[in-house]
Design an enzyme around this catalytic site. Structure first.
Site, PDB file in Angstrom:
ATOM      1  CB  ALA A  91      37.115  -9.087-134.601  1.00  0.00           C
ATOM      2  CB  ALA A  92      31.462  -7.290-135.337  1.00  0.00           C
ATOM      3  N   GLY A  93      33.559  -5.187-136.402  1.00  0.00           N
ATOM      4  CA  GLY A  93      33.907  -4.036-137.244  1.00  0.00           C
ATOM      5  C   GLY A  93      35.075  -4.339-138.165  1.00  0.00           C
ATOM      6  CG  ASP A  94      38.769  -5.351-136.593  1.00  0.00           C
ATOM      7  OD1 ASP A  94      38.847  -4.119-136.799  1.00  0.00           O
ATOM      8  OD2 ASP A  94      39.115  -5.886-135.528  1.00  0.00           O
TER       9      ASP A  94
HETATM   10  O1  RIB Z   1      38.717  -4.830-133.080  1.00  0.00           O
HETATM   11  C1  RIB Z   1      39.032  -5.870-132.185  1.00  0.00           C
HETATM   12  C2  RIB Z   1      40.480  -5.825-131.817  1.00  0.00           C
HETATM   13  O2  RIB Z   1      40.736  -4.660-131.068  1.00  0.00           O
HETATM   14  C3  RIB Z   1      40.950  -6.960-130.944  1.00  0.00           C
HETATM   15  O3  RIB Z   1      41.372  -8.089-131.675  1.00  0.00           O
HETATM   16  C4  RIB Z   1      42.043  -6.318-130.110  1.00  0.00           C
HETATM   17  O4  RIB Z   1      43.320  -6.829-130.381  1.00  0.00           O
HETATM   18  C5  RIB Z   1      41.959  -4.828-130.385  1.00  0.00           C
HETATM   19  O5  RIB Z   1      42.937  -4.417-131.239  1.00  0.00           O
END
Ligand code: RIB
Length: 302
Positions: A248-251
């Protein structure tokens, strides 16, 4: 003005392993936990924790995961009035392995994230009335992504597309996207360029801009990022932190970028804000549990 996220909502099932197993291998893991995730939901939570009014368009299953996932989004201040419970589908799940070097593998099963239809686009169109930024990823049907980007483009809403998980994109989609944010492997998959450093990232960014995207940011993990716009381009160094889990770093980066743009931060400052959010997300385990709050980002940038 708001951030609207149209994307996936998953429950992450996470195991920590000393190293990633090879095919056919059984490997003892040492920790298991579940945590809310999904690239769409993660980006929504990231934007909300950083202060942006945030609306989520998404679907969960009519199971215990679905209720938990929607409640968690609401608890983080995300407007979930457009998060629909699809009683005929299971919630999306992601099976994640994280090794001792903080690297991961992720297998996603779409479940309810795969059932979006014209009803979702109606919800999106209403939400775009107040939107400054639309955040998209590739964990919902591709035709939905294209239709959403087109709708936002026609209304002058800035669209940020995270092309993850990597897949080839229809040529028309590039013209509707304002900011494309691939990581190294996604940039390579989209362009065929071996993106190993800033030189490769620059080459890939130029190719993607030539397809019609106004701004490209290639996320290079511990090596920072490379961005290219209509009028400038530059490499940005990473912000040094002690990383334990890069999920989730990219998120966090994309949610941070959206929150900064809603706050009318200039481009280079918005990128620093996004880099800080992404770096902080690697210092804790899990997807949404690791997403930083506004005061943490400000402290890191001071
Ligand atoms: O970017 C990370 C996410 O990728 C995770 O939370 C997982 O659910 C996938 O969607």
């Amino acid at each position: 003005m708001t951030v609207v996220v149209f994307g996936s909502i998953n429950m992450d099932l996470v195991v920590q392993v000393p190293r990633l197993p090879v095919a056919g291998e059984t490997l003892p893991g040492h920790t298991f936990f579940t945590a809310p995730g999904g690239k769409g939901a993660n980006q929504a939570v990231a934007a909300a924790r950083l202060g942006a009014p945030t609306y989520m368009i998404g679907r969960v299953g009519g199971d215990v995961f679905g209720m938990t996932l929607r409640d968690q989004l609401r608890a983080d201040g995300v407007d979930v009035s457009n998060v629909v419970v699809d009683g005929a589908a299971p919630s999306g799940v992601a099976l994640i392995q994280v090794d001792a070097a903080a690297q991961n593998t992720i297998v996603v099963v779409a479940g309810a994230n795969g059932t979006h239809d014209a009803g979702s686009l109606q919800q999106l169109n209403a939400a775009l009335d107040t939107a400054r930024v639309l955040l998209l990823q590739l964990e919902i049907p591709l035709e939905m992504v294209v239709a959403a980007a087109r709708a936002a483009h026609e209304r002058g809403v800035t669209t940020i597309l995270d092309p993850a998980p990597a897949r080839s994109l229809p040529p028309e989609l590039y013209r509707f996207v304002d900011i494309l944010t691939p990581n190294q492997s996604e940039a390579a998959a989209l362009t065929g360029v071996a993106v190993k450093d800033a030189t490769g990232a620059a080459q890939a960014a130029h190719m993607l801009r030539d397809r019609g995207v106004a701004r490209v940011v290639v996320k290079l993990g511990e090596h920072g990022a490379y961005w290219a716009t209509e009028s400038a381009e530059a490499a940005v160094p990473a912000i040094a932190v002690d990383a334990v889990d890069t999920v989730a770093a990219g998120d966090a980066f994309n949610g941070g970028l959206a929150a900064a743009l809603v706050a009318e931060q200039p481009w280079v400052e918005a990128l620093r804000w996004a880099m800080a959010a992404g770096a902080l997300a690697t210092t804790k385990r899990g997807a949404q549990p690791a997403l930083p709050y506004r005061d943490e980002v400000m402290k890191l940038l001071r």
